[in-house]
Design a protein around this motif. Sequence first.
Motif, PDB file in Angstrom:
ATOM      1  N   VAL A 205     -13.479   0.587   5.699  1.00 37.04           N
ATOM      2  CA  VAL A 205     -13.047   1.160   4.426  1.00 37.04           C
ATOM      3  C   VAL A 205     -11.554   0.883   4.213  1.00 37.04           C
ATOM      4  O   VAL A 205     -11.127   0.418   3.159  1.00 37.04           O
TER       5      VAL A 205
ATOM      6  N   SER B  16     -18.417   4.329   2.307  1.00 39.08           N
ATOM      7  CA  SER B  16     -18.918   5.009   3.507  1.00 39.08           C
ATOM      8  C   SER B  16     -20.362   5.469   3.362  1.00 39.08           C
ATOM      9  O   SER B  16     -21.144   5.373   4.311  1.00 39.08           O
TER      10      SER B  16
ATOM     11  N   ARG C 218     -17.963   1.831   8.634  1.00 39.20           N
ATOM     12  CA  ARG C 218     -17.076   2.736   9.361  1.00 39.20           C
ATOM     13  C   ARG C 218     -15.732   2.866   8.657  1.00 39.20           C
ATOM     14  O   ARG C 218     -15.362   2.008   7.852  1.00 39.20           O
ATOM     15  N   PRO C 219     -14.963   3.925   8.977  1.00 37.57           N
ATOM     16  CA  PRO C 219     -13.662   4.130   8.328  1.00 37.57           C
ATOM     17  C   PRO C 219     -12.719   2.930   8.430  1.00 37.57           C
ATOM     18  O   PRO C 219     -11.963   2.662   7.496  1.00 37.57           O
TER      19      PRO C 219
END
Length: 392
Positions: A51, A41, A47-48
């Motif tokens: 991830v 991140s 972005r999450p």
Amino acid sequence: MKSLLTRRRRINPVYVAFMAVSFMVGIAGALQAPTLSLFLSREVEVRPFWVGLFYTVNAIAGIVVSLLLAKRSDNRGDRRMLILFCCLMALLNALLFAFNRHYLTLITAGVFLSALASVAMPQIFALAREYADSSAREVVMFSSVMRAQLSLAWVIGPPLSFALALNYGFTTMFIVAAALFVICLALVWFALPSVPRVEQSPEVLLTQISAWKDKNVRMLFIASMMMWTCNTMYIIDMPLYISSVLGLPDRLAGLLMGTAAGLEIPAMLLAGHYVKRFGKRNMMLFAIASGVLFYLGLVLFQSRTMLMVIQIFNAVFIGIIAGIGMLYFQDLMPGRPGAATTLFTNSISTGVILAGILQGALAETWGHYSVYWMTLALSVVALGLSMRVRDV
């Protein structure tokens, strides 16, 4: 004089080498894993969603590669050379993450190298089992002490990981991990033995071919997967639950994890000591029952004091299934220590994948509290399945 000679006989340099290798590989892994999401991140700036995708792809690749290599390792080749190859891949992976910030490269080349590297630990345990069998050493205690090295590594590794990453940068942290893998390569090359393959009888070979068809192996795999799903859901959700729902200090999450990891070590060693008296099946059932009590405690209690107290049940749960569970798979699959150990580690990886999906969906839809009801339900089902697995 006799006591001194006995002590010297017990302090086997190969035994010490196995302990050192498992600890060093554990430390290197515990340096990289805790801060990976932070690295993706902040450094890679994704972005999450991306991830989460990285974790999923990494887990799936690890399962596929480890199954393929495990089958080969049990049939031909020197297992020690495979461990050396995996440690070399881990070294290259650490260097790639140290100097690369391109997401597509990391999720392709990085995941591939990581998948190959992940085979190292189950193969080290498989080689240890073969060495213990060939040298008439006590298998359960040997394996339990080795597994305790991993717990010790995870007590030390995460705080060191955050200290290096936040104070000196991620590049430094990954370089330190790479240096540890260089030490691992040296230890494996100079200290670990090459254990000759034992010629298997036709009856054992038939058992090998049909191992997954054995309902006991299947039930143990599903039960183990559920146990690790519960554990991973707790690890993912607990820091968020502590701060956003219970309103307790953020640092309590780290304290709870560290306490559990520290208590796991005596739990593993005691399990290794008492397993001959009570048997692997009974020890596993005791561990899972402790897990049920732990997740029941999470549903019932919300105070800082009680959350600390029930970590005893968590430590017994994870400490025993992490060591005895692997040996249970090996005993159910005679002659296939590599495949059995990999099947156990793949139950962990599958549990990680399921945990990410379940935790996210439950927390998003019904809130964090629902996560612990699910862990309680899964642990009860795991206990029921384990009760149906035959004794060995």
